[in-house]
Design a protein around this motif. Structure first.
Motif, PDB file in Angstrom:
ATOM      1  N   ASP A   1      16.114 -10.412  59.607  1.00  0.00           N
ATOM      2  CA  ASP A   1      17.099 -10.931  58.684  1.00  0.00           C
ATOM      3  C   ASP A   1      17.417 -10.650  57.723  1.00  0.00           C
ATOM      4  O   ASP A   1      16.183 -10.945  56.705  1.00  0.00           O
ATOM      5  CB  ASP A   1      16.351 -12.651  59.284  1.00  0.00           C
ATOM      6  CG  ASP A   1      17.116 -13.578  57.769  1.00  0.00           C
ATOM      7  OD1 ASP A   1      17.903 -12.631  57.314  1.00  0.00           O
ATOM      8  OD2 ASP A   1      16.591 -14.488  58.003  1.00  0.00           O
TER       9      ASP A   1
ATOM     10  N   HIS B   1      28.452 -12.352  52.708  1.00  0.00           N
ATOM     11  CA  HIS B   1      29.088 -13.193  50.871  1.00  0.00           C
ATOM     12  C   HIS B   1      27.945 -13.527  50.451  1.00  0.00           C
ATOM     13  O   HIS B   1      28.001 -14.071  48.768  1.00  0.00           O
ATOM     14  CB  HIS B   1      29.622 -14.631  51.498  1.00  0.00           C
ATOM     15  CG  HIS B   1      28.581 -15.562  52.472  1.00  0.00           C
ATOM     16  ND1 HIS B   1      28.884 -16.332  53.488  1.00  0.00           N
ATOM     17  CD2 HIS B   1      27.180 -15.467  51.957  1.00  0.00           C
ATOM     18  CE1 HIS B   1      27.872 -16.911  54.024  1.00  0.00           C
ATOM     19  NE2 HIS B   1      26.726 -16.260  53.494  1.00  0.00           N
ATOM     20  N   LYS B   2      26.345 -12.100  50.507  1.00  0.00           N
ATOM     21  CA  LYS B   2      25.873 -12.495  49.444  1.00  0.00           C
ATOM     22  C   LYS B   2      26.090 -10.633  49.017  1.00  0.00           C
ATOM     23  O   LYS B   2      27.260 -10.831  48.333  1.00  0.00           O
ATOM     24  CB  LYS B   2      24.121 -12.389  50.341  1.00  0.00           C
ATOM     25  CG  LYS B   2      23.955 -14.073  50.805  1.00  0.00           C
ATOM     26  CD  LYS B   2      23.054 -14.851  51.053  1.00  0.00           C
ATOM     27  CE  LYS B   2      22.869 -16.212  51.271  1.00  0.00           C
ATOM     28  NZ  LYS B   2      22.364 -16.215  52.837  1.00  0.00           N
TER      29      LYS B   2
ATOM     30  N   SER C   1      23.143 -17.912  59.010  1.00  0.00           N
ATOM     31  CA  SER C   1      22.670 -18.823  59.578  1.00  0.00           C
ATOM     32  C   SER C   1      23.176 -18.382  61.269  1.00  0.00           C
ATOM     33  O   SER C   1      22.953 -18.257  62.469  1.00  0.00           O
ATOM     34  CB  SER C   1      22.843 -19.925  59.366  1.00  0.00           C
ATOM     35  OG  SER C   1      22.731 -19.939  57.700  1.00  0.00           O
TER      36      SER C   1
HETATM   37  C1  LIG Z   1      16.711 -14.712  54.462  1.00  0.00           C
HETATM   38  C2  LIG Z   1      17.745 -15.093  54.846  1.00  0.00           C
HETATM   39  N1  LIG Z   1      18.392 -15.782  55.924  1.00  0.00           N
HETATM   40  C3  LIG Z   1      19.379 -16.238  55.947  1.00  0.00           C
HETATM   41  C4  LIG Z   1      20.485 -17.240  55.319  1.00  0.00           C
HETATM   42  C5  LIG Z   1      20.905 -18.273  55.563  1.00  0.00           C
HETATM   43  O1  LIG Z   1      22.158 -17.343  55.016  1.00  0.00           O
HETATM   44  P1  LIG Z   1      23.674 -17.901  55.042  1.00  0.00           P
HETATM   45  O2  LIG Z   1      23.290 -18.653  54.076  1.00  0.00           O
HETATM   46  O3  LIG Z   1      24.234 -16.773  55.097  1.00  0.00           O
HETATM   47  O4  LIG Z   1      24.197 -19.042  56.333  1.00  0.00           O
HETATM   48  C6  LIG Z   1      20.036 -17.201  53.786  1.00  0.00           C
HETATM   49  C7  LIG Z   1      20.341 -17.502  52.891  1.00  0.00           C
HETATM   50  O5  LIG Z   1      20.151 -17.600  51.565  1.00  0.00           O
HETATM   51  C8  LIG Z   1      18.561 -16.649  53.713  1.00  0.00           C
HETATM   52  O6  LIG Z   1      17.475 -15.966  52.259  1.00  0.00           O
END
Ligand SMILES: Cc1ncc(COP(=O)(O)O)c(C=O)c1O
Length: 460
Positions: free
Chosen positions: A238, A270-271, A121
Motif C-alpha cells: 500500500d 492525488h497524494k 481505496s
Molecule cells: C496508507 C494509506 N492507504 C490508503 C489510503 C486511502 O487512500 P485514498 O484516500 O486515495 O482512497 C490512505 C489515505 O490516506 C493511506 O494513507
C-alpha cells in the motif's frame, strides 16, 4: 425558516446584489423554482467560506495546488466520461501510458497491467479482490477448502483494509502496534501466515507517522516460507502516499517489484502524485497477477472493451492531469519537488524541536515529507489542546490523534509538508506552535466546549 422572504422584491434584488444575502438557503425540499446562475454560484461560494482553508490543512495528504496549465487540462476535460473507451480511445490510451510509466517507476520486470481508480481505496479493494480470487483458484486446483480466507496486515494500515475484509468476507489478521514500534516487520507477521492467507499487506508511508513497514524483511520471510514450506503468499504494498516519494527520495531502498513476493502495488495519484482528488492506480507485477475472472469483457458498439473497476462512469480529467504531471515533471521534476518538500519538513522538524517541549517521531528514518511529533513530557495541556490553539489563533489544521492498538495511549500531532507550505509558512507555523504552547501553559488546556471542535482524525 425565512425561505420565502416575500418582502424582498426579486427585481430589486437582481439589480443590487444577491437576494440570498438576507434569505435562508434552499435546504431539504426540492426547490420549486430556480435562481439566477450568478446567485447560485455566489451562494455556494459564500457557504464554502465556512470550510477550512485547504492550503492551511496540514492534515491532508491530498494535493492542494496544481499548475495553471494542469488546471486548464482539467477544466477543458470535465465533460469527458472516462469509461467511454470506444468514444474516447485516446483517453484510454493515456490511462495505459500512465500505468506503464508508473509500473516502470516501480521496477516492473516486464509487460504488466493495472487500472486507474478513484483513489487508493478502490485500488486496494480491487488488488485485494485479485489476491482472494487467485488464492481460491490455487486452493481449488489442490482440492482444498476455500471457506476461510485471511489477510495479514499491521495496525498501522488505513481503515480501507478492514473495510475490504468486512465487505468481501475475509478474516482480518491485524498485527498490533507496540509501545515504541509503529510499523510492522517479519517477526510480527510470521505467526499469522498460514495456507489460508490470501496475502500480506505492507504500508509505504503510514497515515499515522509516515514511516514504512519493513517490506524487505516481510518479503524475505515470504520467500523463505515459499522455499521451505511451499506456501506462496503474495505481498501487496500500500504505497498510497509513499509510491511517489520513495522512488525520488530513497531510490536505493527496495520496497517495490525489485522484491520477489511483491505482486501488486497501489498509489494515490492525488497524494504525492501531485494531482487533485480523485485518481489512484493499481499496478500488478505481471499480467498473470490479475485474476482473469475479475475482468469484464463487453461488446460495446461493435468493439470489445475490458473493464476492471468498481465504478463505471467517472471523469477523465484527473487521469489526463496525472499524465500531464508525469510528462511535465519526469523523474527530475518529481525528485526536485520531493526534495524541496523534504527540506521544508526538516526545517519544520528542527524548529519544532527547538521549542524544547516536543519529541520528534522517527526523524532521520525513511519517512514521508511530514513532521510527526508529540509532547516529550507531561504538561498542563496536551496535543489535542495544541491542535485547538493553533486552529483558533491562526486557522492551521494540524491534527492530533491517538495511535491504533496497542499504542493507543500515544498521542501524536502531524504536519504534512506539501507544495503550498513555503519556507515562510514553515517558520510561521513553528512560531505559532511555540506561542500556542506558551498560551496553554498560562491558561491550561482547552475548555470542554473547545475540545469538542478539535480535529482529532488523522486526515487523509
Ligand atoms: C496508507 C494509506 N492507504 C490508503 C489510503 C486511502 O487512500 P485514498 O484516500 O486515495 O482512497 C490512505 C489515505 O490516506 C493511506 O494513507
Amino acid at each position: 425558516m425565512d425561505t420565502h422572504a416575500p418582502d424582498i422584491d426579486p427585481a430589486i434584488a437582481a439589480r443590487y446584489g444577491s437576494s440570498f444575502v438576507a434569505k435562508d438557503v434552499p435546504d431539504g425540499t426540492f426547490p420549486a423554482a430556480g435562481m439566477p446562475a450568478g446567485e447560485a454560484m455566489q451562494l455556494i461560494r459564500d457557504e464554502l467560506v465556512l470550510d477550512g482553508d485547504p492550503e492551511r490543512n496540514l492534515a491532508t495528504f491530498v494535493t492542494t495546488w496544481m499548475e495553471p496549465e494542469a488546471e486548464q487540462v482539467i477544466v477543458r476535460n470535465l465533460y469527458r466520461n472516462f469509461i467511454d473507451h470506444a468514444e474516447y480511445p485516446q483517453t484510454a490510451e493515456i490511462e495505459q501510458r500512465c500505468i506503464r510509466m508508473i509500473a516502470d517507476l516501480f521496477h516492473a520486470p516486464g509487460e504488466t497491467t493495472g487500472a486507474r481508480t478513484q483513489g487508493s481505496s478502490e485500488a486496494i479493494m480491487l488488488g485485494a479482490l485479485s489476491l482472494k480470487w487467485q488464492w481460491r483458484k490455487r486452493r481449488e486446483a489442490d482440492g482444498k477448502p476455500t471457506d476461510r480466507p485471511n489477510l495479514v496486515f499491521g495496525g498501522d494500515v488505513h481503515v480501507v483494509w478492514e473495510k475490504f475484509c468486512r465487505y468481501f468476507d475475509v478474516e482480518p489478521r491485524i498485527v498490533p502496534l507496540q509501545e515504541h514500534k509503529f510499523t510492522i516487520g517479519p517477526e510480527d507477521v510470521e505467526r499469522h501466515v498460514d495456507e489460508n492467507t490470501i496475502g500480506v499487506a505492507a504500508v509505504l508511508g503510514t497515515t499515522f507517522t509516515g514511516h514504512r513497514d519493513d517490506v524487505v524483511g516481510i518479503n524475505d520471510l515470504l520467500v523463505r516460507l515459499k522455499r521451505d514450506k511451499g506456501l506462496d503468499v503474495p505481498l501487496h504494498v500500500d504505497a498510497a502516499s509513499g509510491g511517489f516519494v520513495w522512488p525520488f527520495l530513497y531510490p536505493d531502498s527496495e520496497w517495490d517489484f525489485r522484491l520477489e513476493q511483491v505482486r501488486s502495488i497501489n498509489v494515490s495519484g492525488h497524494k504525492f502524485g501531485l494531482v487533485y482528488p480523485g485518481v489512484g492506480w493499481l499496478i500488478f507485477r505481471e499480467r498473470a497477477d490479475l485474476a482473469e475472472d475479475l475482468v469484464f469483457y463487453e461488446n460495446y458498439l461493435g468493439k470489445t472493451d475490458a473493464t476492471f473497476t468498481l465504478n463505471f462512469s467517472t471523469g477523465s480529467a484527473m487521469v489526463l492531469a496525472q499524465y500531464y504531471n508525469l510528462i511535465r515533471y519526469g523523474r527530475e521534476g518529481y525528485r526536485y519537488v520531493m526534495e524541496m518538500l523534504q527540506r521544508n519538513a526538516r526545517v519544520l522538524a528542527a524548529e519544532l524541536d527547538a521549542i524544547g517541549v516536543f519529541e520528534l517521531i522517527g526523524a532521520g528514518e525513511e519517512q514521508l515529507p511530514l513532521v510527526a511529533f508529540r509532547l516529550a513530557e507531561e504538561q498542563n495541556y496536551d496535543e489535542f489542546d495544541i491542535a485547538w490553539q493553533l486552529s483558533a489563533e491562526r486557522g492551521w489544521m494540524v491534527p492530533a490523534y491517538t495511535l491504533p492498538p496497542n499504542a493507543e495511549h500515544v498521542k501524536v500531532m502531524r504536519a504534512l509538508v506539501k507544495e503550498t507550505l513555503t519556507r515562510d509558512h514553515v517558520r510561521t507555523l513553528a512560531a505559532d506552535t511555540a506561542r500556542a504552547c506558551v498560551t496553554l501553559q498560562k491558561k491550561g488546556g482547552a475548555h470542554v466546549s473547545e475540545r469538542q471542535r478539535i480535529k482529532t482524525g488523522t486526515g487523509y
